[in-house]
Design an enzyme around this catalytic site. Structure first.
Site, PDB file in Angstrom:
ATOM      1  N   ARG A 233       0.843  -1.185   0.000  1.00 38.80           N
ATOM      2  CA  ARG A 233       0.000   0.000   0.000  1.00 38.80           C
ATOM      3  C   ARG A 233       0.882   1.240   0.000  1.00 38.80           C
ATOM      4  NH1 ARG A 233      -3.273  -2.854  -1.615  1.00 38.80           N
ATOM      5  NH2 ARG A 233      -5.429  -3.213  -0.912  1.00 38.80           N
ATOM      6  N   ASP A 257       4.326  -0.011  -7.488  1.00 42.19           N
ATOM      7  CA  ASP A 257       3.035  -0.399  -8.048  1.00 42.19           C
ATOM      8  C   ASP A 257       1.910   0.291  -7.299  1.00 42.19           C
ATOM      9  OD1 ASP A 257       1.451  -1.995  -9.913  1.00 42.19           O
ATOM     10  OD2 ASP A 257       0.805  -3.140  -8.145  1.00 42.19           O
ATOM     11  N   GLU A 262      -2.804   8.090  -4.509  1.00 44.30           N
ATOM     12  CA  GLU A 262      -3.088   7.170  -5.615  1.00 44.30           C
ATOM     13  C   GLU A 262      -4.489   7.443  -6.140  1.00 44.30           C
ATOM     14  OE1 GLU A 262      -3.716   2.431  -5.887  1.00 44.30           O
ATOM     15  OE2 GLU A 262      -1.739   3.025  -5.123  1.00 44.30           O
ATOM     16  N   HIS A 281      -0.855   0.233 -10.131  1.00 43.25           N
ATOM     17  CA  HIS A 281      -1.502  -0.689  -9.191  1.00 43.25           C
ATOM     18  C   HIS A 281      -2.211  -1.848  -9.904  1.00 43.25           C
ATOM     19  CE1 HIS A 281      -3.513  -0.893  -4.943  1.00 43.25           C
ATOM     20  NE2 HIS A 281      -3.137  -2.079  -5.388  1.00 43.25           N
TER      21      HIS A 281
END
Length: 320
Positions: A233, A257, A262, A281
């Site tokens: 995360r 990622d 985000e 992601h």
């Protein structure tokens, strides 16, 4: 806990006829309902006992008969951010079908960073044969220390690949118990000690209050030009401090990622740094994902009907 026949199952994703048949085989006599059915009969939500793969936030307070929700993802931090979901007495289960694809994804990033393949791709885009600039940032992983923070199924897979790559592997886990997946396990309180020796740090942490800011300025200050790869995360890494550490060399490069914030907004400094690889992601996605997640649900549904313990029950207090 479980009912032997006739549960009301709310499904909030499209199912094929064959998938509906599989549900009815796992739970004979079940009634499968959709969000459209709830719109037509608002009182129906009070009779729902099982839900897959999500329950709309507006319905949690009304879902008084809900006994179990099967998520189709591994991370449930978004769901548990809803107070009504966290407090609801229903069981929550997730899926663990990401180990191979996410490990491949993160190791792909790590190898690109170590061998400066991202730089080679940029040179290819320019149509130039440039060896010397790539050699300046060239590195290697064999013989170095890999730190895997988060020793779940994915972390164990990443650790196994690290061993094949010739790395010594130290895992960080909340419980600190020994694991066959790594050479040594330490608790989070010793992370700076491990970071100081690590050549590669892989983060596979869930999104909880305890993991927020897990890698901040203090942690990056002790690093000796390690690479960081994050597939857990985004908030596990303090983004502003990461940018500074990447610019001054405390962190040699990063494969992300996940980010915080985000999605990563236009113009963010991370987009422009040459020693950063960013993917939006998708590391946990792979062909056949939806079918695999549905298969997990069907297996758990059979267990629920038979009154057996469910697989992959989430600890709501811990957040994973």
């Amino acid at each position: 806990m479980a009912m032997n026949t006739g549960p009301v199952i709310l499904v909030t994703t499209a199912l094929t006829d064959a998938q509906q048949a599989r549900l009815r085989s796992a739970a004979p006599g079940c009634r499968i309902v959709t969000e459209k059915d709830l719109d037509a009969d608002p009182g129906l939500v009070r009779r729902v006992q099982v839900c897959y793969p999500r329950l709309p936030s507006r319905l949690w307070l009304q879902a008084e008969s809900l006994q179990w929700l099967q998520s189709s993802s591994a991370g449930v931090d978004g769901l548990l951010a809803l107070p009504e979901a966290r407090r609801h007495p229903s069981a929550l289960t997730n899926v663990h079908i990401h180990a191979h694809c996410l490990a491949e994804h993160l190791w792909g990033m790590a190898l690109m960073l170590a061998r400066n393949l991202h730089g080679a791709l940029r040179a290819q885009d320019r149509g130039t044969w440039e060896t010397e600039p790539l050699l300046k940032d060239l590195g290697g992983l064999a013989g170095g220390l890999l730190c895997v923070a988060g020793l779940g199924v994915i972390g164990a897979q990443c650790a196994a690949i690290g061993r094949v790559m010739g790395m010594r592997v130290v895992g960080i886990s909340r419980h600190g118990r020994p694991s066959a997946a790594v050479d040594e396990v330490v608790g989070p309180e010793r992370r700076r000690e491990v970071f100081a020796e690590a050549r590669l740090v892989m983060l596979l942490l869930p999104g909880t209050r305890e993991t927020a800011g897990f890698v901040g300025k203090t942690e990056m200050d002790v690093m000796k030009a390690a690479w960081i790869v994050n597939g857990g995360r985004g908030p596990a890494v303090v983004t502003d401090e990461l940018v500074k550490a990447l610019q001054d060399g405390r962190v040699r490069g990063a494969g992300l990622d996940v980010t915080d914030p985000e999605p990563l907004p236009d113009g963010h400094p991370l987009w422009r740094l040459p020693n950063v690889i960013i993917s939006p992601h998708y590391g946990g996605n792979h062909p056949g994902y939806d079918e695999e997640a549905f298969t997990v649900f069907c297996d758990n549904l059979g267990r629920w009907v038979r009154g057996e313990p469910l697989h992959d029950v989430v600890d709501k207090a811990a957040g994973y």
